[in-house]
Scaffold this motif. Sequence first.
Motif, PDB file in Angstrom:
ATOM      1  N   GLN A 101       0.853  -1.193   0.000  1.00 15.60           N
ATOM      2  CA  GLN A 101       0.000   0.000   0.000  1.00 15.60           C
ATOM      3  C   GLN A 101       0.889   1.244   0.000  1.00 15.60           C
ATOM      4  OE1 GLN A 101      -3.462   0.287   2.737  1.00 15.60           O
ATOM      5  NE2 GLN A 101      -2.167   1.769   3.771  1.00 15.60           N
ATOM      6  N   LEU A 102       0.494   2.253  -0.776  1.00 14.57           N
ATOM      7  CA  LEU A 102       1.196   3.537  -0.783  1.00 14.57           C
ATOM      8  C   LEU A 102       0.506   4.430   0.241  1.00 14.57           C
ATOM      9  CD1 LEU A 102       1.596   3.998  -4.636  1.00 14.57           C
ATOM     10  CD2 LEU A 102       3.062   2.756  -3.038  1.00 14.57           C
ATOM     11  N   VAL A 103       1.262   4.900   1.218  1.00 14.18           N
ATOM     12  CA  VAL A 103       0.706   5.690   2.314  1.00 14.18           C
ATOM     13  C   VAL A 103       1.163   7.136   2.155  1.00 14.18           C
ATOM     14  CG1 VAL A 103       0.608   5.966   4.822  1.00 14.18           C
ATOM     15  CG2 VAL A 103       0.771   3.677   3.828  1.00 14.18           C
ATOM     16  N   PHE A 104       0.221   8.065   2.281  1.00 13.06           N
ATOM     17  CA  PHE A 104       0.516   9.494   2.187  1.00 13.06           C
ATOM     18  C   PHE A 104       0.152  10.158   3.509  1.00 13.06           C
ATOM     19  CE2 PHE A 104      -0.686  13.875   0.968  1.00 13.06           C
ATOM     20  CZ  PHE A 104       0.509  14.273   0.389  1.00 13.06           C
ATOM     21  N   GLU A 105       1.153  10.767   4.152  1.00 12.21           N
ATOM     22  CA  GLU A 105       0.923  11.469   5.413  1.00 12.21           C
ATOM     23  C   GLU A 105       1.187  12.954   5.211  1.00 12.21           C
ATOM     24  OE1 GLU A 105       3.615   9.708   8.241  1.00 12.21           O
ATOM     25  OE2 GLU A 105       2.172   8.155   8.773  1.00 12.21           O
ATOM     26  N   THR A 106       0.280  13.766   5.691  1.00 12.71           N
ATOM     27  CA  THR A 106       0.487  15.209   5.621  1.00 12.71           C
ATOM     28  C   THR A 106       0.864  15.727   6.998  1.00 12.71           C
ATOM     29  OG1 THR A 106      -1.858  15.620   6.009  1.00 12.71           O
ATOM     30  CG2 THR A 106      -1.143  15.522   3.730  1.00 12.71           C
ATOM     31  N   GLY A 107       1.800  16.650   6.996  1.00 19.43           N
ATOM     32  CA  GLY A 107       2.241  17.252   8.253  1.00 19.43           C
ATOM     33  C   GLY A 107       2.254  18.764   8.124  1.00 19.43           C
ATOM     34  N   VAL A 108       2.617  19.429   9.197  1.00 19.21           N
ATOM     35  CA  VAL A 108       2.650  20.890   9.201  1.00 19.21           C
ATOM     36  C   VAL A 108       3.700  21.402   8.224  1.00 19.21           C
ATOM     37  CG1 VAL A 108       3.056  22.926  10.631  1.00 19.21           C
ATOM     38  CG2 VAL A 108       1.826  20.963  11.575  1.00 19.21           C
ATOM     39  N   LEU A 109       4.894  20.856   8.272  1.00 21.33           N
ATOM     40  CA  LEU A 109       5.980  21.339   7.426  1.00 21.33           C
ATOM     41  C   LEU A 109       6.348  20.382   6.298  1.00 21.33           C
ATOM     42  CD1 LEU A 109       8.313  22.709  10.235  1.00 21.33           C
ATOM     43  CD2 LEU A 109       6.729  23.998   8.790  1.00 21.33           C
TER      44      LEU A 109
END
Length: 137
Positions: A101-109
């Motif tokens: 699975q391709l996982v995409f995480e978004t963060g503040v920076l």
Amino acid sequence: MLSVALLSTSLNLSAQDSETSQEQTGTICFIRSTGFAGSASAFKTFIDEEFVCKLNNKKYSFHEVSVGLHSCSVQFGGKKSKEKAEKFEVDVKPGEITYVQLVFETGVLINNVYCEEVTENTAKNKMEGLKEDTKCL
């Protein structure tokens, strides 16, 4: 009578060759269902640092590989596996599918994209409603 025996032997050898071929290869399946975040960009997938597919959101792709350990990675741009791209190792079994699975995480920076192995059951649930990408541009 001899020709029937030769034909039978030939068919048996062909079946054995097919079985041997399946025993020497397995499949890696990349699954991308990252939701709305990052959905506008295609992710580039790599096996053993070699570009294999540009995968858009709500798609999956199959890639036949030799049996054994393989390094998988994913990134936003380019067709060369960057050293900083997080590598994920999978052990491909003969005639089996390894689901990644391709996982995409978004963060503040920072945004991060990486690979994660999932079970067949989880993969099949995630693949419902997705489409196979057979072109892999």
